[in-house]
Design a protein around this motif. Structure first.
Motif, PDB file in Angstrom:
ATOM      1  N   PRO A 137       0.795  -1.232   0.000  1.00 32.40           N
ATOM      2  CA  PRO A 137       0.000   0.000   0.000  1.00 32.40           C
ATOM      3  C   PRO A 137       0.825   1.278   0.000  1.00 32.40           C
ATOM      4  CG  PRO A 137      -0.100  -1.087   2.144  1.00 32.40           C
ATOM      5  CD  PRO A 137       0.542  -2.046   1.196  1.00 32.40           C
ATOM      6  N   GLU A 138       2.109   1.174   0.338  1.00 31.46           N
ATOM      7  CA  GLU A 138       2.958   2.372   0.302  1.00 31.46           C
ATOM      8  C   GLU A 138       3.055   2.936  -1.120  1.00 31.46           C
ATOM      9  OE1 GLU A 138       5.615  -1.318   0.066  1.00 31.46           O
ATOM     10  OE2 GLU A 138       3.866  -0.645   1.243  1.00 31.46           O
ATOM     11  N   ASN A 139       2.797   2.109  -2.134  1.00 29.11           N
ATOM     12  CA  ASN A 139       2.810   2.594  -3.516  1.00 29.11           C
ATOM     13  C   ASN A 139       1.764   3.692  -3.751  1.00 29.11           C
ATOM     14  OD1 ASN A 139       4.703   0.617  -3.985  1.00 29.11           O
ATOM     15  ND2 ASN A 139       3.348  -0.727  -5.152  1.00 29.11           N
ATOM     16  N   ILE A 140       0.658   3.592  -3.025  1.00 29.61           N
ATOM     17  CA  ILE A 140      -0.443   4.544  -3.199  1.00 29.61           C
ATOM     18  C   ILE A 140       0.005   5.967  -2.867  1.00 29.61           C
ATOM     19  CG2 ILE A 140      -2.773   5.153  -2.416  1.00 29.61           C
ATOM     20  CD1 ILE A 140      -2.728   2.615  -4.024  1.00 29.61           C
ATOM     21  N   LEU A 141       0.982   6.099  -2.002  1.00 30.07           N
ATOM     22  CA  LEU A 141       1.420   7.424  -1.569  1.00 30.07           C
ATOM     23  C   LEU A 141       2.052   8.213  -2.707  1.00 30.07           C
ATOM     24  CD1 LEU A 141       2.965   6.490   1.908  1.00 30.07           C
ATOM     25  CD2 LEU A 141       0.596   7.091   1.336  1.00 30.07           C
ATOM     26  N   ASN A 142       2.424   7.532  -3.795  1.00 23.02           N
ATOM     27  CA  ASN A 142       3.025   8.214  -4.945  1.00 23.02           C
ATOM     28  C   ASN A 142       1.993   8.723  -5.951  1.00 23.02           C
ATOM     29  OD1 ASN A 142       5.686   7.601  -4.052  1.00 23.02           O
ATOM     30  ND2 ASN A 142       5.503   5.538  -4.908  1.00 23.02           N
ATOM     31  N   GLU A 143       0.711   8.507  -5.660  1.00 20.79           N
ATOM     32  CA  GLU A 143      -0.337   8.823  -6.633  1.00 20.79           C
ATOM     33  C   GLU A 143      -0.984  10.190  -6.424  1.00 20.79           C
ATOM     34  OE1 GLU A 143      -3.094   5.605  -7.055  1.00 20.79           O
ATOM     35  OE2 GLU A 143      -1.512   4.113  -7.364  1.00 20.79           O
ATOM     36  N   HIS A 144      -0.515  10.945  -5.453  1.00 18.32           N
ATOM     37  CA  HIS A 144      -0.992  12.326  -5.246  1.00 18.32           C
ATOM     38  C   HIS A 144      -2.503  12.395  -5.017  1.00 18.32           C
ATOM     39  CE1 HIS A 144       2.989  13.130  -6.891  1.00 18.32           C
ATOM     40  NE2 HIS A 144       2.644  12.522  -8.011  1.00 18.32           N
ATOM     41  N   ILE A 145      -3.025  11.471  -4.201  1.00 15.85           N
ATOM     42  CA  ILE A 145      -4.464  11.418  -3.952  1.00 15.85           C
ATOM     43  C   ILE A 145      -4.801  12.277  -2.740  1.00 15.85           C
ATOM     44  CG2 ILE A 145      -6.406   9.909  -3.413  1.00 15.85           C
ATOM     45  CD1 ILE A 145      -4.873   7.629  -4.754  1.00 15.85           C
TER      46      ILE A 145
END
Length: 291
Positions: A137-145
Protein backbone atom coordinates in the motif's frame (compact mmCIF):
# COMPACT_ATOMS: atom_id res chain seq x y z
CA UNK A 1 -15.46 -29.14 -23.03
CA UNK A 2 -17.71 -27.39 -20.50
CA UNK A 3 -16.27 -23.88 -20.26
CA UNK A 4 -18.71 -22.63 -17.63
CA UNK A 5 -16.71 -24.37 -14.93
CA UNK A 6 -13.99 -21.74 -15.38
CA UNK A 7 -16.31 -18.74 -15.26
CA UNK A 8 -17.02 -16.80 -12.08
CA UNK A 9 -19.84 -14.25 -12.25
CA UNK A 10 -19.98 -13.08 -8.66
CA UNK A 11 -23.06 -15.15 -7.84
CA UNK A 12 -21.45 -16.42 -4.64
CA UNK A 13 -18.39 -15.73 -2.53
CA UNK A 14 -15.16 -16.42 -4.39
CA UNK A 15 -12.65 -18.59 -2.54
CA UNK A 16 -9.42 -18.96 -4.46
CA UNK A 17 -8.53 -22.24 -2.71
CA UNK A 18 -11.64 -23.88 -4.18
CA UNK A 19 -10.37 -23.45 -7.75
CA UNK A 20 -7.97 -26.02 -9.15
CA UNK A 21 -4.61 -25.12 -10.67
CA UNK A 22 -4.39 -28.43 -12.59
CA UNK A 23 -6.38 -29.80 -15.56
CA UNK A 24 -9.00 -32.54 -15.15
CA UNK A 25 -7.42 -36.01 -15.09
CA UNK A 26 -8.65 -36.93 -18.56
CA UNK A 27 -6.71 -34.03 -20.12
CA UNK A 28 -3.40 -34.59 -18.35
CA UNK A 29 -0.56 -35.83 -20.54
CA UNK A 30 -2.42 -34.91 -23.75
CA UNK A 31 -0.07 -32.17 -24.93
CA UNK A 32 0.08 -33.23 -28.59
CA UNK A 33 -3.70 -33.52 -28.94
CA UNK A 34 -4.20 -30.21 -27.16
CA UNK A 35 -1.68 -28.44 -29.43
CA UNK A 36 -3.64 -29.62 -32.48
CA UNK A 37 -6.86 -28.34 -30.94
CA UNK A 38 -5.25 -24.96 -30.22
CA UNK A 39 -4.24 -24.67 -33.89
CA UNK A 40 -7.89 -25.13 -34.85
CA UNK A 41 -9.00 -22.50 -32.34
CA UNK A 42 -6.40 -20.05 -33.68
CA UNK A 43 -7.86 -20.46 -37.20
CA UNK A 44 -11.34 -19.70 -35.84
CA UNK A 45 -10.02 -16.65 -34.04
CA UNK A 46 -8.26 -15.37 -37.16
CA UNK A 47 -11.53 -15.65 -39.11
CA UNK A 48 -13.44 -13.80 -36.39
CA UNK A 49 -10.76 -11.11 -36.26
CA UNK A 50 -11.06 -10.53 -40.02
CA UNK A 51 -14.78 -9.83 -39.59
CA UNK A 52 -14.22 -7.73 -36.47
CA UNK A 53 -11.66 -5.59 -38.30
CA UNK A 54 -13.71 -5.22 -41.49
CA UNK A 55 -16.96 -4.46 -39.69
CA UNK A 56 -15.28 -1.82 -37.50
CA UNK A 57 -18.13 -1.76 -35.01
CA UNK A 58 -17.05 -3.83 -32.00
CA UNK A 59 -13.74 -4.29 -30.19
CA UNK A 60 -12.27 -6.81 -27.75
CA UNK A 61 -10.20 -6.19 -24.63
CA UNK A 62 -8.42 -9.23 -23.17
CA UNK A 63 -6.81 -8.99 -19.72
CA UNK A 64 -4.29 -11.49 -18.37
CA UNK A 65 -3.59 -11.38 -14.64
CA UNK A 66 -1.43 -13.88 -12.81
CA UNK A 67 1.37 -14.49 -10.39
CA UNK A 68 4.90 -14.41 -11.81
CA UNK A 69 5.78 -17.36 -14.09
CA UNK A 70 2.15 -18.28 -14.71
CA UNK A 71 2.65 -18.12 -18.48
CA UNK A 72 1.15 -14.80 -19.58
CA UNK A 73 3.76 -14.16 -22.30
CA UNK A 74 3.50 -17.70 -23.69
CA UNK A 75 -0.29 -17.47 -23.61
CA UNK A 76 -0.25 -14.34 -25.76
CA UNK A 77 2.35 -15.80 -28.13
CA UNK A 78 0.58 -19.10 -28.80
CA UNK A 79 -3.07 -18.05 -28.72
CA UNK A 80 -2.68 -14.88 -30.78
CA UNK A 81 -0.30 -16.23 -33.40
CA UNK A 82 -1.53 -15.85 -36.96
CA UNK A 83 -3.71 -12.82 -36.28
CA UNK A 84 -3.54 -9.70 -38.45
CA UNK A 85 -1.06 -7.38 -36.67
CA UNK A 86 -2.94 -4.34 -38.00
CA UNK A 87 -5.91 -5.20 -35.82
CA UNK A 88 -4.24 -6.19 -32.57
CA UNK A 89 -1.93 -4.63 -30.01
CA UNK A 90 -0.40 -5.91 -26.78
CA UNK A 91 0.39 -3.61 -23.85
CA UNK A 92 2.44 -4.78 -20.86
CA UNK A 93 1.85 -2.72 -17.74
CA UNK A 94 4.90 -2.44 -15.51
CA UNK A 95 5.79 -0.05 -12.67
CA UNK A 96 4.09 3.32 -13.38
CA UNK A 97 6.29 6.15 -14.66
CA UNK A 98 6.33 9.63 -13.13
CA UNK A 99 4.15 10.84 -16.02
CA UNK A 100 1.60 8.08 -15.39
CA UNK A 101 1.59 8.77 -11.65
CA UNK A 102 0.80 12.42 -12.38
CA UNK A 103 -2.57 11.32 -13.84
CA UNK A 104 -5.44 9.32 -12.37
CA UNK A 105 -4.64 5.67 -11.73
CA UNK A 106 -6.64 4.43 -14.74
CA UNK A 107 -5.21 6.93 -17.23
CA UNK A 108 -2.54 4.76 -18.83
CA UNK A 109 -4.87 1.79 -19.29
CA UNK A 110 -7.71 3.87 -20.74
CA UNK A 111 -5.28 5.21 -23.35
CA UNK A 112 -4.54 1.63 -24.42
CA UNK A 113 -8.15 0.52 -24.84
CA UNK A 114 -8.92 -0.95 -28.28
CA UNK A 115 -10.31 1.07 -31.16
CA UNK A 116 -13.36 -0.16 -33.06
CA UNK A 117 -12.46 -3.29 -34.98
CA UNK A 118 -9.40 -3.96 -32.82
CA UNK A 119 -8.30 -6.54 -30.25
CA UNK A 120 -6.25 -5.17 -27.35
CA UNK A 121 -4.39 -7.43 -24.95
CA UNK A 122 -3.24 -6.25 -21.54
CA UNK A 123 -0.33 -8.20 -20.04
CA UNK A 124 -1.28 -7.25 -16.49
CA UNK A 125 -3.76 -4.40 -16.29
CA UNK A 126 -5.50 -1.84 -14.12
CA UNK A 127 -6.07 -4.69 -11.66
CA UNK A 128 -2.48 -4.20 -10.53
CA UNK A 129 -3.90 -1.20 -8.67
CA UNK A 130 -5.82 -3.54 -6.34
CA UNK A 131 -3.26 -6.36 -6.33
CA UNK A 132 0.34 -5.12 -6.10
CA UNK A 133 -0.80 -1.90 -4.45
CA UNK A 134 -2.88 -3.79 -1.91
CA UNK A 135 0.08 -5.97 -0.98
CA UNK A 136 2.33 -2.89 -0.98
CA UNK A 137 0.00 0.00 0.00
CA UNK A 138 2.96 2.37 0.30
CA UNK A 139 2.81 2.59 -3.52
CA UNK A 140 -0.44 4.54 -3.20
CA UNK A 141 1.42 7.42 -1.57
CA UNK A 142 3.02 8.21 -4.94
CA UNK A 143 -0.34 8.82 -6.63
CA UNK A 144 -0.99 12.33 -5.25
CA UNK A 145 -4.46 11.42 -3.95
CA UNK A 146 -6.13 14.05 -1.73
CA UNK A 147 -6.52 12.85 1.85
CA UNK A 148 -3.98 10.02 1.49
CA UNK A 149 -0.97 11.24 3.44
CA UNK A 150 0.09 7.92 4.97
CA UNK A 151 -0.62 4.20 4.78
CA UNK A 152 -3.07 4.50 7.68
CA UNK A 153 -5.29 6.65 5.45
CA UNK A 154 -5.81 3.70 3.06
CA UNK A 155 -8.93 2.12 4.56
CA UNK A 156 -11.24 -0.70 3.49
CA UNK A 157 -13.48 1.92 1.87
CA UNK A 158 -10.57 3.00 -0.32
CA UNK A 159 -10.31 -0.49 -1.83
CA UNK A 160 -14.08 -0.82 -2.12
CA UNK A 161 -14.20 2.38 -4.17
CA UNK A 162 -11.43 1.10 -6.43
CA UNK A 163 -13.34 -2.13 -7.09
CA UNK A 164 -16.35 0.03 -7.86
CA UNK A 165 -14.30 2.15 -10.30
CA UNK A 166 -13.16 -0.95 -12.18
CA UNK A 167 -16.71 -2.25 -12.48
CA UNK A 168 -17.89 1.12 -13.82
CA UNK A 169 -15.03 1.24 -16.32
CA UNK A 170 -15.82 -2.22 -17.68
CA UNK A 171 -19.56 -1.57 -17.82
CA UNK A 172 -18.90 1.64 -19.75
CA UNK A 173 -16.67 -0.26 -22.18
CA UNK A 174 -19.26 -2.98 -22.74
CA UNK A 175 -21.99 -0.43 -23.42
CA UNK A 176 -19.79 1.13 -26.07
CA UNK A 177 -19.11 -2.06 -27.98
CA UNK A 178 -15.97 -3.34 -26.24
CA UNK A 179 -16.26 -6.88 -24.97
CA UNK A 180 -14.05 -7.33 -21.88
CA UNK A 181 -12.50 -10.75 -21.22
CA UNK A 182 -10.72 -11.15 -17.89
CA UNK A 183 -8.43 -14.15 -17.35
CA UNK A 184 -6.74 -15.12 -14.10
CA UNK A 185 -4.07 -17.75 -14.78
CA UNK A 186 -4.25 -19.69 -11.52
CA UNK A 187 -0.81 -21.10 -10.67
CA UNK A 188 0.16 -23.20 -7.65
CA UNK A 189 3.03 -22.12 -5.42
CA UNK A 190 4.88 -25.39 -6.08
CA UNK A 191 4.61 -25.01 -9.85
CA UNK A 192 5.91 -21.45 -9.60
CA UNK A 193 8.89 -22.77 -7.62
CA UNK A 194 9.65 -25.32 -10.37
CA UNK A 195 9.45 -22.67 -13.09
CA UNK A 196 11.72 -20.29 -11.18
CA UNK A 197 14.25 -23.10 -10.72
CA UNK A 198 14.09 -23.85 -14.45
CA UNK A 199 14.91 -20.22 -15.20
CA UNK A 200 18.06 -20.58 -13.12
CA UNK A 201 19.11 -24.07 -14.18
CA UNK A 202 18.49 -23.80 -17.94
CA UNK A 203 20.93 -21.29 -19.52
CA UNK A 204 18.51 -20.38 -22.32
CA UNK A 205 16.00 -19.27 -19.68
CA UNK A 206 18.38 -17.24 -17.50
CA UNK A 207 17.21 -14.00 -19.10
CA UNK A 208 13.73 -14.61 -17.68
CA UNK A 209 14.93 -14.72 -14.09
CA UNK A 210 14.45 -11.69 -11.88
CA UNK A 211 15.48 -11.38 -8.26
CA UNK A 212 12.38 -9.23 -7.77
CA UNK A 213 10.23 -12.28 -8.52
CA UNK A 214 11.81 -14.12 -5.59
CA UNK A 215 11.21 -11.15 -3.30
CA UNK A 216 7.55 -10.99 -4.29
CA UNK A 217 7.16 -14.73 -3.77
CA UNK A 218 7.58 -14.08 -0.05
CA UNK A 219 4.21 -12.31 -0.19
CA UNK A 220 2.45 -15.30 -1.80
CA UNK A 221 -0.35 -15.52 0.78
CA UNK A 222 -0.94 -11.77 0.63
CA UNK A 223 -1.25 -11.91 -3.16
CA UNK A 224 -3.64 -14.86 -2.99
CA UNK A 225 -5.86 -12.85 -0.65
CA UNK A 226 -5.62 -9.78 -2.90
CA UNK A 227 -6.62 -11.81 -5.97
CA UNK A 228 -9.47 -13.39 -4.06
CA UNK A 229 -10.82 -10.00 -3.00
CA UNK A 230 -10.39 -8.42 -6.45
CA UNK A 231 -12.11 -11.25 -8.30
CA UNK A 232 -14.84 -11.48 -5.68
CA UNK A 233 -15.66 -7.76 -5.91
CA UNK A 234 -15.39 -7.20 -9.68
CA UNK A 235 -16.97 -10.23 -11.34
CA UNK A 236 -20.41 -9.74 -12.88
CA UNK A 237 -22.58 -11.65 -15.35
CA UNK A 238 -21.57 -9.16 -18.05
CA UNK A 239 -17.86 -9.09 -17.17
CA UNK A 240 -17.08 -12.38 -15.43
CA UNK A 241 -13.65 -13.58 -14.44
CA UNK A 242 -12.27 -16.74 -16.02
CA UNK A 243 -10.13 -18.68 -13.56
CA UNK A 244 -7.82 -20.86 -15.65
CA UNK A 245 -5.77 -23.75 -14.17
CA UNK A 246 -2.25 -22.72 -15.19
CA UNK A 247 0.00 -25.49 -13.88
CA UNK A 248 -0.26 -27.02 -17.38
CA UNK A 249 0.59 -24.27 -19.88
CA UNK A 250 -0.82 -26.01 -22.95
CA UNK A 251 -4.12 -26.87 -21.28
CA UNK A 252 -4.44 -23.26 -20.09
CA UNK A 253 -3.82 -21.99 -23.64
CA UNK A 254 -6.44 -24.36 -25.03
CA UNK A 255 -9.12 -23.25 -22.55
CA UNK A 256 -8.39 -19.56 -23.09
CA UNK A 257 -8.54 -19.91 -26.88
CA UNK A 258 -11.91 -21.66 -26.62
CA UNK A 259 -13.35 -19.01 -24.31
CA UNK A 260 -12.20 -16.15 -26.56
CA UNK A 261 -13.79 -17.80 -29.59
CA UNK A 262 -16.99 -18.57 -27.69
CA UNK A 263 -17.35 -14.97 -26.53
CA UNK A 264 -16.56 -13.52 -29.96
CA UNK A 265 -19.13 -15.87 -31.47
CA UNK A 266 -21.75 -14.05 -29.39
CA UNK A 267 -21.08 -10.85 -31.35
CA UNK A 268 -23.03 -10.30 -34.60
CA UNK A 269 -19.83 -10.20 -36.65
CA UNK A 270 -20.00 -10.15 -40.44
CA UNK A 271 -18.26 -8.58 -43.38
CA UNK A 272 -19.82 -5.22 -44.39
CA UNK A 273 -22.72 -5.50 -46.85
CA UNK A 274 -22.00 -4.00 -50.27
CA UNK A 275 -24.64 -1.43 -51.29
CA UNK A 276 -26.17 -1.11 -54.76
CA UNK A 277 -24.08 2.01 -55.42
CA UNK A 278 -20.90 0.22 -54.34
CA UNK A 279 -21.71 -2.71 -56.66
CA UNK A 280 -22.09 -0.30 -59.58
CA UNK A 281 -18.73 1.27 -58.70
CA UNK A 282 -17.14 -2.17 -58.58
CA UNK A 283 -18.56 -3.03 -62.00
CA UNK A 284 -17.23 0.23 -63.41
CA UNK A 285 -13.77 -0.44 -61.92
CA UNK A 286 -13.76 -3.93 -63.42
CA UNK A 287 -14.60 -2.56 -66.88
CA UNK A 288 -11.75 -0.06 -66.63
CA UNK A 289 -9.27 -2.74 -65.56
CA UNK A 290 -10.27 -5.08 -68.39
CA UNK A 291 -9.81 -2.27 -70.90
Amino acid sequence: MELKQYRYTGANHFKIADWSTTPPTEFQGKKDDIKKSIAQEVKKLADAQDKLYAQNRYSVLILFQAMDAAGKDGMIKHVMTGLNPQGIHVTPFKVPTSLELAHDYLWRERNAFPKSGEIAIFNRSYYEEVLVDKVHPENILNEHIPGIDGVDDITADFWYHRYEDLQYLETFAQRNGTIVLKFFLHLSKEEQRRRFLSRIEVPEKNWKFSAADIRERRFWDDYQEAYQDAIDHTATKITPWYVIPADDKWYARWIVSQIINARMAELPLHFPTVTKEQKLALASAMDQLKQ
